[in-house]
Write an enzyme that holds these catalytic residues in place. Structure first.
Site, PDB file in Angstrom:
ATOM      1  N   ILE A 132       3.372  10.197  -3.481  1.00 38.76           N
ATOM      2  CA  ILE A 132       3.384   8.745  -3.408  1.00 38.76           C
ATOM      3  C   ILE A 132       1.991   8.241  -3.761  1.00 38.76           C
ATOM      4  O   ILE A 132       1.007   8.592  -3.099  1.00 38.76           O
ATOM      5  CB  ILE A 132       3.784   8.253  -1.995  1.00 38.76           C
ATOM      6  CG1 ILE A 132       5.134   8.849  -1.578  1.00 38.76           C
ATOM      7  CG2 ILE A 132       3.783   6.737  -1.937  1.00 38.76           C
ATOM      8  CD1 ILE A 132       6.302   8.495  -2.475  1.00 38.76           C
ATOM      9  N   GLU A 133       1.917   7.434  -4.805  1.00 36.91           N
ATOM     10  CA  GLU A 133       0.666   6.798  -5.222  1.00 36.91           C
ATOM     11  C   GLU A 133       0.766   5.325  -4.837  1.00 36.91           C
ATOM     12  O   GLU A 133       1.731   4.650  -5.199  1.00 36.91           O
ATOM     13  CB  GLU A 133       0.501   6.938  -6.742  1.00 36.91           C
ATOM     14  CG  GLU A 133      -0.748   6.304  -7.291  1.00 36.91           C
ATOM     15  CD  GLU A 133      -0.864   6.462  -8.807  1.00 36.91           C
ATOM     16  OE1 GLU A 133      -1.860   5.950  -9.363  1.00 36.91           O
ATOM     17  OE2 GLU A 133       0.021   7.079  -9.436  1.00 36.91           O
ATOM     18  N   ILE A 134      -0.216   4.854  -4.094  1.00 38.12           N
ATOM     19  CA  ILE A 134      -0.260   3.435  -3.712  1.00 38.12           C
ATOM     20  C   ILE A 134      -1.509   2.876  -4.367  1.00 38.12           C
ATOM     21  O   ILE A 134      -2.618   3.350  -4.120  1.00 38.12           O
ATOM     22  CB  ILE A 134      -0.295   3.261  -2.193  1.00 38.12           C
ATOM     23  CG1 ILE A 134       0.831   4.055  -1.541  1.00 38.12           C
ATOM     24  CG2 ILE A 134      -0.187   1.770  -1.831  1.00 38.12           C
ATOM     25  CD1 ILE A 134       0.668   4.237  -0.047  1.00 38.12           C
TER      26      ILE A 134
END
Length: 132
Positions: A125-127
């Site tokens: 997950i890249e935020i």
């Protein structure tokens, strides 16, 4: 006839445990849970999109799926309106291990600052934020 795609509507994430994943996305990313369809499927809404959560062991005759349905096989990038430092602080406060970041990356609209973690199934997950 030629056409072009306008936007992404939804993604389906294969989950080992739908409840665990739904709770994580609500708690960590602030998404809103929704139950829909005749079979009470679970989705998470954010902005104008949603994530549908598919149980890994769902009947493949009922669901149209990709060739690989293993939980943890996706890399997803979400855009936030807060700074990468605030994202990192929030993840740390939630007890989430940061894999990388804040770090500068290239997104669909140019340079962005990103923080990486993993969801309960191991999806990357890249935020990210374009704002700082």
């Amino acid at each position: 006839m030629r056409f072009s795609v306008d936007r992404l509507d939804h993604l389906v994430i294969n989950c080992a445990e739908v409840e665990v994943s739904a709770s994580w996305y609500q708690r960590v990313l602030g998404m809103e849970r929704e139950t829909f369809g005749r079979d009470n499927r679970t989705a998470l809404r954010f902005g104008g999109q949603k994530l549908n959560l598919r149980p890994h062991d769902a009947d493949s005759g009922v669901w149209h799926t990709g060739a690989v349905t293993a939980p943890g096989s996706q890399d997803l990038c979400f855009i936030s309106t807060v700074s990468a430092e605030e994202i990192a602080s929030h993840l740390t406060a939630c007890g989430i291990t940061i894999v990388e970041g804040p770090v500068q990356k290239h997104g669909a609209l140019g340079l962005m600052n990103s923080v990486y973690c993993r969801d309960p199934d191991g999806n990357l997950i890249e935020i990210s934020t374009y704002g700082d």
